[in-house]
Design a protein around this motif. Structure first.
Motif, PDB file in Angstrom:
ATOM      1  N   VAL A 103       6.930   1.291   7.896  1.00  0.00           N
ATOM      2  CA  VAL A 103       5.926   0.254   8.125  1.00  0.00           C
ATOM      3  C   VAL A 103       5.734  -0.475   6.803  1.00  0.00           C
ATOM      4  O   VAL A 103       5.400   0.148   5.791  1.00  0.00           O
ATOM      5  N   THR A 104       5.982  -1.779   6.788  1.00  0.00           N
ATOM      6  CA  THR A 104       5.767  -2.580   5.584  1.00  0.00           C
ATOM      7  C   THR A 104       4.506  -3.410   5.803  1.00  0.00           C
ATOM      8  O   THR A 104       4.513  -4.389   6.562  1.00  0.00           O
ATOM      9  N   VAL A 105       3.421  -3.010   5.180  1.00  0.00           N
ATOM     10  CA  VAL A 105       2.121  -3.628   5.431  1.00  0.00           C
ATOM     11  C   VAL A 105       2.104  -5.048   4.858  1.00  0.00           C
ATOM     12  O   VAL A 105       2.358  -5.267   3.665  1.00  0.00           O
ATOM     13  N   GLN A 106       1.805  -6.007   5.737  1.00  0.00           N
ATOM     14  CA  GLN A 106       1.744  -7.433   5.382  1.00  0.00           C
ATOM     15  C   GLN A 106       0.691  -8.100   6.250  1.00  0.00           C
ATOM     16  O   GLN A 106       0.337  -7.574   7.314  1.00  0.00           O
ATOM     17  N   PRO A 107       0.214  -9.287   5.851  1.00  0.00           N
ATOM     18  CA  PRO A 107      -0.730  -9.993   6.718  1.00  0.00           C
ATOM     19  C   PRO A 107      -0.033 -10.497   7.979  1.00  0.00           C
ATOM     20  O   PRO A 107       1.172 -10.789   7.982  1.00  0.00           O
TER      21      PRO A 107
END
Length: 464
Positions: free
Chosen positions: A347-351
């Motif tokens: 999971v690559t946390v981004q807006p």
């Protein structure tokens, strides 16, 4: 040295506000185990290095993790935020995240926390103090919360040369000066620069003793329209104002100036058309203070500060050895190309929407925990870049509108969004009889079907 082994469902890299919000929601919506690795000595991310006079630019009620309220839901009675709900400062935020970790995460027995540890890839991390290395057998996913991590003046060198003997300090150090400078030169156009200017003025520094160098001007959301609880009807009215203007505007500039006329957007200098939008909010009292500073330099970016002059893109200006130059010019949040948020093993946390950071990053955890298919998760939460220029405001708003309906088709996600304190609109139901709410709902209904199409047209026409 042989790695020590551990097993975990999720390996979370970083312990900042976004990582903490994600972990909190993941614990609430699954039975997963979580290992948190962070290079800092305590949870809280950039707040550990923040300047001492910083405060949130949003009410405390919307920040932090869902399960642990932040602040006292009190109205400020003094200062530039008087009449509005409290804004937590750095000390309170550091204590808050430490409490969340020590009293809420670790006692579950499902969280392991490794501060002062550097993630080196391939599920390995190393203690910065002892050299002990660990390898995590990750059963589900790595969660990277550092992909769009920002830089701040306290931990980043100035993006310009500084000659020997020049007094140049990051924003936080002006609170610890040992003598009285002759003048202050604030370098930067973002929230840190604004905060530094406001703080100096609040301390009684004469506006004529402040020079402000900023390469561009910004639009700021009026904090009056971002209030919780008793002021939530005004928040909702602000949404209706935005949608109404978005439905009729014929250009990006017209959209922004019309919202300024409605009081929703603010700018410091009414004679300058802003070209920057970073999503931050500002109070009208702060704008009033900032307009007292008249020595504004708009000659591009600073390239070098010499003992007697400052070299900019478009010229040179005088300075002196008795002047303190305040570095507020860090990059801020990273604007890397968006990548899929959900991938096999990652999971690559981004807006993915125009919303408060803790709300949307907690929502990612709810989606991860309750929806099985990564492709579907990415359909509901497609990553977008952090905002920078005016057009980005429209793009982020359009992304929010486009995918909000899709997420509502999933009851667990929709019900969480309706109940979490991190979502400003969660408490609106108790004000449904308020005339402002009724009127705003009617305005939204009138334009609801035309907003998205017009936003797309405006964005396409502004590509140049």
């Amino acid at each position: 040295m042989t790695d020590q082994e551990l097993e975990t469902d999720y390996l979370v890299i970083g312990a900042g506000a976004g990582a903490m919000a994600f972990t909190d929601a993941l614990l609430a919506h699954s039975d997963a185990t979580v290992t948190i690795v962070d290079r800092r000595h305590a949870p809280g991310g950039h707040w550990l290095h923040a300047y001492p006079f910083v405060r949130l630019h949003q009410p405390s009620a919307f920040y932090g993790v869902h399960s642990v309220p932040l602040g006292e839901d009190a109205l400020d009675v003094m200062g530039t935020n008087a009449g509005y709900y409290e804004l937590s400062g750095a000390d309170e935020l550091r204590a808050y995240f430490a409490r969340v970790m020590q009293r809420h995460f670790l006692p579950t027995g499902r969280v392991r926390y490794f501060p002062m540890s550097e993630y080196v890839g391939e599920h390995r991390f190393v203690s910065k103090l002892t050299g002990t290395s660990w390898h995590a057998r990750v059963r589900k996913k790595l969660v990277d919360t550092t992909y769009v991590e920002g830089s701040i003046p306290a931990t980043s060198p100035p993006p310009f040369e500084v000659a020997e003997g020049v007094r140049c300090v990051p924003a936080g150090e002006i609170a610890y000066l040992g003598d009285r400078p002759e003048r202050f030169v604030v370098v930067g156009a973002g929230k840190t620069a604004l905060d530094s200017c406001v703080w100096l003025l609040e301390q009684g520094v004469d506006p004529s003793a402040i020079r402000w160098i900023k390469p561009r001007d910004s639009w700021w959301a009026n904090r009056r329209f971002r209030q919780p609880h008793t002021m939530l009807p005004e928040f909702y009215r602000g949404i209706s104002l935005q949608l109404e203007v978005m439905a009729r505007a014929s250009s990006v500039e017209e959209l922004l100036t019309d919202l300024e006329a409605e009081g929703y957007f603010l700018r410091i200098d009414p004679q300058i058309v802003p070209t920057m939008w970073r999503g931050a909010s500002l109070g009208e009292a702060e704008v009033g203070l900032l307009r007292k500073i008249t020595d504004i330099v708009r000659m591009g970016h600073v390239r070098r500060i010499e003992r007697d002059e400052i070299v900019l893109d478009q010229g040179r200006i005088r300075t002196s050895a008795q002047t303190v130059h305040i570095h507020c010019a860090a990059r801020g949040l990273r604007r890397l190309p968006p990548r899929p948020i959900f991938e096999p093993g990652r999971v690559t946390v981004q807006p993915f929407l125009l919303g408060f950071v803790c709300y949307q990053f907690a929502m990612l955890a709810v989606v991860e925990a309750t929806i099985a298919n990564d492709e579907e998760k990415n359909r509901l939460c497609p990553a977008i870049s952090y905002w920078n220029v005016n057009r980005d405001y429209l793009s982020a708003f359009l992304a929010t509108l486009t995918h909000d309906r899709a997420r509502k088709a999933y009851p667990t996600v929709a019900n969480w969004a309706k109940s979490t304190r991190l979502n400003p609109m969660a408490g609106l139901a108790q004000y449904r009889e308020d005339p402002r709410v009724i009127e705003a709902a009617e305005r939204i209904a009138r334009v609801d079907r035309t907003v998205a199409a017009n936003l797309k047209r405006l964005i396409d026409s502004d590509q140049g």
